[in-house]
Every structure is written in structure tokens, then in C-alpha cells.
Design an enzyme around this catalytic site. Structure first.
Site, PDB file in Angstrom:
ATOM      1  N   ASN A   9       1.098  11.996  -0.925  1.00 53.64           N
ATOM      2  CA  ASN A   9       0.432  11.615  -2.174  1.00 53.64           C
ATOM      3  C   ASN A   9      -1.042  11.975  -2.047  1.00 53.64           C
ATOM      4  OD1 ASN A   9      -0.696  10.382  -4.379  1.00 53.64           O
ATOM      5  ND2 ASN A   9      -0.199   8.277  -3.744  1.00 53.64           N
ATOM      6  N   LYS A  11      -3.282  11.711  -4.212  1.00 55.52           N
ATOM      7  CA  LYS A  11      -4.139  10.826  -5.037  1.00 55.52           C
ATOM      8  C   LYS A  11      -5.127  11.662  -5.855  1.00 55.52           C
ATOM      9  CE  LYS A  11      -3.164   7.083  -1.904  1.00 55.52           C
ATOM     10  NZ  LYS A  11      -3.538   5.796  -1.334  1.00 55.52           N
ATOM     11  N   HIS A  95       2.758   3.042  -8.287  1.00 54.82           N
ATOM     12  CA  HIS A  95       1.898   2.980  -7.095  1.00 54.82           C
ATOM     13  C   HIS A  95       0.958   1.783  -7.247  1.00 54.82           C
ATOM     14  CE1 HIS A  95      -1.096   3.878  -4.079  1.00 54.82           C
ATOM     15  NE2 HIS A  95      -0.196   4.657  -3.510  1.00 54.82           N
ATOM     16  N   GLU A  97      -2.055   1.324  -6.652  1.00 55.24           N
ATOM     17  CA  GLU A  97      -3.366   1.595  -7.247  1.00 55.24           C
ATOM     18  C   GLU A  97      -3.270   1.579  -8.770  1.00 55.24           C
ATOM     19  OE1 GLU A  97      -4.182   5.166  -5.017  1.00 55.24           O
ATOM     20  OE2 GLU A  97      -4.398   3.943  -3.215  1.00 55.24           O
ATOM     21  N   GLU A 167       5.106   0.045   0.259  1.00 52.87           N
ATOM     22  CA  GLU A 167       3.714   0.268   0.664  1.00 52.87           C
ATOM     23  C   GLU A 167       2.953  -1.056   0.591  1.00 52.87           C
ATOM     24  OE1 GLU A 167       2.541   4.679   0.016  1.00 52.87           O
ATOM     25  OE2 GLU A 167       2.157   3.613  -1.840  1.00 52.87           O
ATOM     26  N   GLY A 173      -4.813   3.019   3.017  1.00 49.25           N
ATOM     27  CA  GLY A 173      -6.171   3.529   3.158  1.00 49.25           C
ATOM     28  C   GLY A 173      -7.066   2.666   4.039  1.00 49.25           C
ATOM     29  N   SER A 212      -1.227   4.020   5.764  1.00 49.25           N
ATOM     30  CA  SER A 212      -1.880   4.493   6.988  1.00 49.25           C
ATOM     31  C   SER A 212      -0.919   5.137   7.992  1.00 49.25           C
ATOM     32  CB  SER A 212      -2.678   3.356   7.642  1.00 49.25           C
ATOM     33  OG  SER A 212      -3.672   2.878   6.741  1.00 49.25           O
TER      34      SER A 212
END
Ligand code: 13P
Length: 251
Positions: A9, A11, A95, A97, A167, A173, A212
Site C-alpha cells: 500500500n 498510500k 483502511h 486511515e 492491521e 507506521g 510495520s
């Protein structure tokens, strides 16, 4: 047997020039057999990546799609049918985010998931808990609710042609990875929830871990019985690192 999968991904990263460089790096990778590999560039770069990776066995996906399957009057959105036309095979749905920053709720995500499948795209449903939820012992409750929303709306059969990515938000991140056992525990619970409805679907669906993942921790994570690969963020922007993760999935 489930085929392992490694997905990158990207992003909101990349320019035409940096994407061209990344494509070049990916083209030169020695990739393992038996692993499905996909990259998810920003929408703007999808056609560049589809064209650039022609002949290489790396599929392309989108990071988001509209609630509507077909094109129409929906300013700023991109439909699943348009993504298929551009050469996509997959699309991320939900996702964290987007759940957190764009306020995407289960109802919206159910529609996006259904629209994707209506066009033959494979949705990759992303689920996971925040640090606060984990610390208050709510991990399985949160993940089960996110998964249950699709099952209730579309039926468990929808997962015959879908991928699930677990996730944990606190691992994205941050450099903090869930331990292989922590990830395995949640993956086993996800599979058990599906199995309660349909064991064949539960056994067939790929459950990816994201948060990560790097070449250095991939082998251990992918070695767990219910972890069928990874959804990779930062490390997928480096072709060599991504290639090493793909090879870890091939072991
Ligand atoms: P990182 O690998 O950068 O933690 O991101 C994971 C992720 O969000 C992939 O979708």
C-alpha cells in the site's frame, strides 16, 4: 491450500518520477512462485503502474473506490468499474486511515465492498483496533464488529472472493509490530468467526497482517498458521525491501 499474498500500500506517496523509479525496481525483482503480489499506488498513478508492470506478475489495486459500482455523477470519486477499466484487480476497503480521517463507517464500507465485487474487483477489507481499544481489552470485539458488518449485510459468501487484512492501528507506521502470536490470535479469531457461518469460506480466505512489516520480521509473522501474507505500507516503497518481503512469503 491458501496462496500467500503480499500487497504494497503506497498510500499518498509518489510523483511520476519516483513512481517510474519504483516500477523499475519492481521490474528487476526476482519474485517467488506461489505468492500473489500486488501494489496499491495512489489513483493518479494507477495507469502508469499498470503499463509499467506489464509482463511482470504483480497485480495492481486501488486504495479506495466509490460506493457506486458504475460511473456517474459523483464528483471526486472513482468507481469500481473505472478501476477495472484501468487494469486494477483489487481495492482496499476500510483502511484505518480512511475510517479515522475520512470518517468512513461500516455502512459506507459495506456499499464499497459490494460495489467492488459487482465489478469483479477483489476487495481487501482492512480491520483492526486502536491502542486504546487493545489496552481496554476490546480487540476481538472491535475486529468482530468490523467483520460482522459485511457478513450481516452481504453474507459470509462474500468472503469467497475477498481478502481480509488485520492491521492493528497502533502498529501502522509506528515501527511497533504486533508479535507473531498477537497477530495469530486475532487471525484465528477472524477465521473462527467466519467458520461459524461457513467453514469452507473460512478455510479459503486469505488473512493478511499489516503494521510495520519489514523483511526482518516477515518470516516469523508469515510462519504463523493463520497469517497468509502481509499488507505492507512504508517498506513497500523500497523495491528491494518489498522483494525481500515477497520472498519471505514464498518460504
Ligand atoms: P506500515 O507498514 O507503514 O506500518 O503501514 C501498514 C499499512 O497501513 C498498510 O496498509
Amino acid at each position: 491450500m491458501r496462496r500467500t499474498m503480499v500487497a504494497g500500500n503506497w498510500k499518498m506517496h509518489g510523483t511520476r518520477a519516483s513512481v517510474a523509479e519504483l516500477i523499475n525496481g519492481l521490474r528487476h525483482l526476482a519474485l517467488p512462485g506461489g505468492v500473489d503480489i500486488a501494489v496499491f499506488p495512489p489513483c493518479l498513478h494507477i495507469t502508469q503502474v499498470v503499463d509499467g508492470l506489464k509482463g511482470k506478475s504483480i497485480q495492481v489495486g486501488a486504495q479506495n473506490s466509490a460506493v457506486e459500482a458504475m460511473q456517474g455523477a459523483l464528483t471526486g470519486e472513482i468507481s469500481s468499474s473505472q478501476l477495472v477499466d484501468a487494469g486494477c484487480s483489487y481495492v482496499l476497503v476500510g483502511h484505518s486511515e480512511r475510517r479515522q480521517m475520512m470518517g468512513e463507517r461500516d455502512g459506507t464500507l459495506n456499499r464499497k465492498f459490494a460495489a467492488a465485487q459487482a465489478c469483479g474487483l477483489i476487495p481487501v477489507l482492512c480491520i483492526g483496533e486502536t491502542l486504546e481499544q487493545r489496552e481496554s481489552g476490546k480487540t476481538l470485539e472491535v475486529v468482530s464488529r468490523q467483520l460482522g458488518s459485511i457478513i450481516e449485510e452481504l453474507g459470509v459468501g462474500a468472503f469467497a472472493k475477498a481478502v481480509i487484512a488485520y492491521e492493528p492501528v497502533w502498529a501502522i507506521g509506528t515501527g511497533l509490530t504486533a508479535t507473531p502470536q498477537q497477530a495469530q490470535d486475532v487471525h484465528a479469531a477472524i477465521r473462527a468467526q467466519l467458520a461459524a457461518e461457513n467453514s469452507e469460506v473460512a478455510q479459503g480466505v486469505r488473512l493478511l497482517y499489516g503494521g510495520s512489516v519489514k523483511a526482518a520480521n516477515a518470516v516469523e509473522l508469515f510462519g504463523m498458521p493463520d497469517i497468509d501474507g502481509g499488507l505492507i505500507g512504508g517498506a513497500s516503497l523500497n523495491a528491494d525491501e518489498f522483494g525481500a518481503i515477497c520472498r519471505a512469503a514464498g518460504n
